[in-house]
Scaffold this motif. Structure first.
Motif: not given
Length: 350
Positions: A202-210, A265-270, A274-279
């Protein structure tokens, strides 16, 4: 699908019973706690309650034995069944809304796996399949980064898909895809088995992942791809390493170092999302953890058998004998079967 809501209905009944206890009502903290929990399950509980009410009404009408009003009964039963269908649609919409990523765009990563050149060619076939699938559903797609092989395949290709229902349509594709066919590189005509790995993020925004800039190491180097003199003279390729997680993203598709950095950076944030979601999911209920859209990348999910003109999804056993159509982007029947199967899995856990 409607039975998936039964767990919410049961919880609603249980909480109502608790809140009717005089001892509980004496505690303002307990009332606030259970009232909040009640509000969280009220919507799906009411949907299921309406379903039960209309279903009982239909059964009562069907039990009537009167030739005098037979036509009226048939008419009323038909109306009730129409109402029942509407409620079932509502339940599907609610269940879909449980997935917080349902409205997101996606980043799809395809990598050649076992099988050498043939796996890279298969990765290219999957790319074309997905691009046609996106086009069929009027979604936009853009290749972010790619590493082609001499025979026209891809060691790796990353692309984004955006538009209504992008995540909903692509979320079941994560995992290992297996192909069985005679490769173009095989002179003796033997059937080979090769694989490619797909990851749907899922594509993430700066709000989703700082991301803290101090957590990043950014390296630049000369692109290894096509580009003539540009390749030799300009360090436009970018490698970004997220030090805390060890996640590394490389992008060299653009001639501009700035553009490559933006894409990386777009790919890294995504990936970090994903790592955050799995946790988070590891701490959640079994219902959420077993949703097949979140399958592991190492899990074999589908086989494309060319000699038998067959595609089989191993999660639910669905088989489609229209291999050519599927490879041309017609994934609708497969996705529909997986959606229904996921709902059934959720209902069983209720």
């Amino acid at each position: 699908m409607i039975e998936t809501l039964k767990k919410f209905y049961d919880k609603y009944q249980e909480l109502n019973k608790i809140l009717s206890d005089p001892e509980v009502m004496k505690s303002p903290e307990a009332v606030i706690k259970y009232s909040k929990a009640l509000s969280e399950v009220e919507e799906p509980a009411k949907i299921y309650e309406s379903y039960l009410k209309i279903k009982n009404e239909i059964e009562e009408l069907q039990s009537l034995d009167s030739t005098d009003i037979h036509d009226e009964i048939i008419k009323e039963i038909s109306q009730k069944k129409s109402e029942l269908e509407q409620i079932e649609n509502m339940s599907g919409e609610f269940i879909e809304s449980l997935d917080s990523d349902v409205g997101r765009n996606v980043i799809v990563e395809i990598r050649g796996g076992v099988g050498g050149q043939e796996s890279a060619i298969f990765a290219g076939d999957l790319l074309r399949m997905y691009l046609k699938y996106a086009e069929k559903h009027k979604l936009s797609a853009e290749i972010l980064d790619s590493h082609e092989t001499e025979l026209g395949g891809f060691k790796e290709v990353i692309f984004s898909v955006w538009g209504k229902s992008a995540y909903k349509l692509f979320k079941y594709e994560s995992g290992v895809h297996r192909v069985q066919r005679v490769p173009v590189t095989e002179a003796s005509g033997r059937i080979h088995t090769s694989t490619a790995t797909v990851a749907v993020l899922p594509e993430a925004t700066e709000v989703d992942v700082q991301i803290n800039p101090d957590d990043l190491r950014v390296d630049t180097f000369r692109s290894s791809g096509a580009g003539g003199q540009h390749v030799n003279r300009t360090e436009s390729a970018v490698r970004i390493t997220h030090i805390p997680s060890g996640t590394v993203v490389v992008c060299e598709s653009e001639r501009s170092q700035i553009q490559n950095r933006v894409i990386a950076m777009k790919i890294l944030r995504a990936r970090l999302f994903e790592i955050k979601k799995r946790e988070e999911e590891s701490k959640m209920s079994d219902m959420r953890r077993t949703q097949i859209g979140m399958g592991e990348r190492s899990e074999k999910i589908r086989t494309y058998n060319f000699p038998q003109n067959r595609v089989t999804d191993h999660r639910n056993g669905f088989t489609d004998h229209r291999l050519e159509e599927v490879m041309n982007g017609d994934l609708d029947e497969i996705v529909k079967s997986l959606t229904e199967w996921e709902m059934q899995m959720m209902a069983k856990e209720g």
